[in-house]
Motif scaffolding. Structure first.
Motif, PDB file in Angstrom:
ATOM      1  N   ASN A 106      -0.495 -19.897  -8.304  1.00 19.32           N
ATOM      2  CA  ASN A 106       0.418 -19.608  -7.187  1.00 19.32           C
ATOM      3  C   ASN A 106       1.649 -20.510  -7.269  1.00 19.32           C
ATOM      4  O   ASN A 106       1.757 -21.372  -8.154  1.00 19.32           O
ATOM      5  N   PRO A 164      -8.718  -4.107  -1.998  1.00 16.13           N
ATOM      6  CA  PRO A 164      -8.486  -5.280  -1.152  1.00 16.13           C
ATOM      7  C   PRO A 164      -9.680  -5.715  -0.318  1.00 16.13           C
ATOM      8  O   PRO A 164      -9.820  -6.890  -0.019  1.00 16.13           O
ATOM      9  N   ARG A 218      -8.388 -11.533  -2.654  1.00 17.57           N
ATOM     10  CA  ARG A 218      -6.991 -11.111  -2.729  1.00 17.57           C
ATOM     11  C   ARG A 218      -6.104 -12.089  -3.477  1.00 17.57           C
ATOM     12  O   ARG A 218      -4.948 -11.802  -3.750  1.00 17.57           O
ATOM     13  N   ASP A 219      -6.598 -13.292  -3.745  1.00 15.89           N
ATOM     14  CA  ASP A 219      -5.743 -14.322  -4.337  1.00 15.89           C
ATOM     15  C   ASP A 219      -5.078 -13.845  -5.620  1.00 15.89           C
ATOM     16  O   ASP A 219      -3.887 -14.094  -5.850  1.00 15.89           O
ATOM     17  N   LEU A 234      -4.340 -10.782  -6.678  1.00 15.85           N
ATOM     18  CA  LEU A 234      -3.276  -9.812  -6.410  1.00 15.85           C
ATOM     19  C   LEU A 234      -2.049 -10.496  -5.811  1.00 15.85           C
ATOM     20  O   LEU A 234      -0.916 -10.264  -6.248  1.00 15.85           O
ATOM     21  N   GLU A 235      -2.281 -11.359  -4.857  1.00 20.98           N
ATOM     22  CA  GLU A 235      -1.148 -12.047  -4.211  1.00 20.98           C
ATOM     23  C   GLU A 235      -0.376 -12.913  -5.194  1.00 20.98           C
ATOM     24  O   GLU A 235       0.856 -12.947  -5.189  1.00 20.98           O
ATOM     25  N   ASN A 236      -1.110 -13.618  -6.058  1.00 23.83           N
ATOM     26  CA  ASN A 236      -0.424 -14.452  -7.058  1.00 23.83           C
ATOM     27  C   ASN A 236       0.400 -13.603  -8.033  1.00 23.83           C
ATOM     28  O   ASN A 236       1.491 -13.996  -8.442  1.00 23.83           O
ATOM     29  N   LEU A 238       1.749 -10.645  -7.396  1.00 20.88           N
ATOM     30  CA  LEU A 238       2.916 -10.119  -6.678  1.00 20.88           C
ATOM     31  C   LEU A 238       3.948 -11.217  -6.427  1.00 20.88           C
ATOM     32  O   LEU A 238       5.149 -10.982  -6.484  1.00 20.88           O
ATOM     33  N   ASP A 239       3.481 -12.459  -6.204  1.00 17.75           N
ATOM     34  CA  ASP A 239       4.387 -13.576  -5.900  1.00 17.75           C
ATOM     35  C   ASP A 239       5.080 -14.139  -7.137  1.00 17.75           C
ATOM     36  O   ASP A 239       6.216 -14.591  -7.066  1.00 17.75           O
ATOM     37  N   THR A 278       3.633  -1.586  -9.026  1.00 14.07           N
ATOM     38  CA  THR A 278       2.383  -1.388  -8.285  1.00 14.07           C
ATOM     39  C   THR A 278       2.465  -0.057  -7.541  1.00 14.07           C
ATOM     40  O   THR A 278       3.550   0.397  -7.195  1.00 14.07           O
TER      41      THR A 278
END
Lengths: 197, 197
Positions: A26, A55, A60-61, A63-65, A67-68, A129
């Motif tokens: 992250n 989800p 979710r970590d 996926l979030e990482n 996307l970020d 995505t």
């Protein structure tokens, strides 16, 4: 069918699934690694990979990482660390690398970590995505930018000997296997019996 | 990389893939059967399966039949007919069942045929399709309406023993394997070493 029986059954129906550890980092520098069985081939030129994220049933970590930060790695699993690979799915505080003892491997200035000791490692970046209307599953498409393979597994024609790499495959939610080769078959033609390659 | 080497390599990168014969029938009554390695789990409630079709590299008959008639079946492959399963990918005139000697199995009034002798057969209907912008890959989502499993492979908790079913897995474009179990692991918890289920 009760929901436990149903979940076990439906997850097994497609057959053996690919197993990859997806590693990310992250923006604060905390790494993450988690097992995924929904990674598949989207195209060869350009080389693209697809990953399905549900989800509500996976952390979710990852996926979030992605996307970020745009970057992630895919790492094959071998029998020597499949238990640690499974263990990364636990609800750890902090990095799963620390918790499970799997080691991070940094390569050049690639943002996401690789999993040390994995015989096949891919450095990937986010392309697009899509969310599936039917149940909000998220399809992530990534570009394969870097490929690292242990030499023993790469054949002259570009194909991989997954038996030699000791790549692990998964069935259902929690069962792990290695592959045992039956045969490799020549390009099929009508009226000509299939032959070994 | 030349395109042949690249195609072999990129198709191997995800690891072992599920192998299913998809059987369909067109409106004129001509049956079709073809091997697919891009079948995956989308959701358990309702039970949904996804299939990726790449129009330029696989035969279109299967996709067209699904879009025209709404119905298809998924059938696991065993070592006793994996060569015929591979052979169905040849460019046959007429039905691949006739060409390869695989037998159709009709079940009740389900429109699409099943593959006789397959230890796991699913009767599915079309739910929705999506085309991926990035390379025109078509994602078909199907509902799993009927499930037939040889008893020896179904455990009490709903999970399947794919080793017992002798389900075949594929790597790359043309290499077939069976699975050999390493272990089945309990639900992972932080700080508690993974244990056999």
């Amino acid at each position: 069918m009760d929901s436990f029986f149903r979940r076990n059954l439906i997850n097994c129906l497609s057959g053996y699934k690919s197993l990859n550890l997806i590693a990310t980092k992250n923006k604060k520098g905390v790494t993450n690694v988690a097992p995924f069985s929904q990674v598949f081939h989207i195209g060869a030129a350009p080389p693209l990979v697809g990953i399905l994220f549900r989800p509500h049933t996976v952390k979710r970590d990852t996926l979030e990482n992605i996307l970020d930060t745009n970057f992630f790695t895919l790492n094959h699993v071998t029998p020597s660390f499949y238990q640690e690979a499974h263990w990364t799915a636990a609800n750890w505080e902090g990095s799963e690398f620390e918790g499970t003892g799997l080691e991070e491997e940094k390569k050049g200035d690639f943002f996401a970590p690789f999993v040390k000791g994995s015989p096949l490692q891919l450095g990937c970046s986010l392309v697009e995505t899509q969310t599936l209307q039917v149940n909000q599953t998220v399809l992530v498409i990534g570009s394969i930018d870097h490929i690292y393979i242990e030499e023993k597994g790469l054949r002259k024609d570009g194909s991989l000997d997954l038996n030699a790499l000791e790549t692990v495959t998964v069935s259902g939610l929690d069962e792990y296997h290695i592959g045992e080769k039956l045969g490799r078959l020549a390009f099929p033609k009508p009226g000509v019996n299939p032959t070994e390659l």
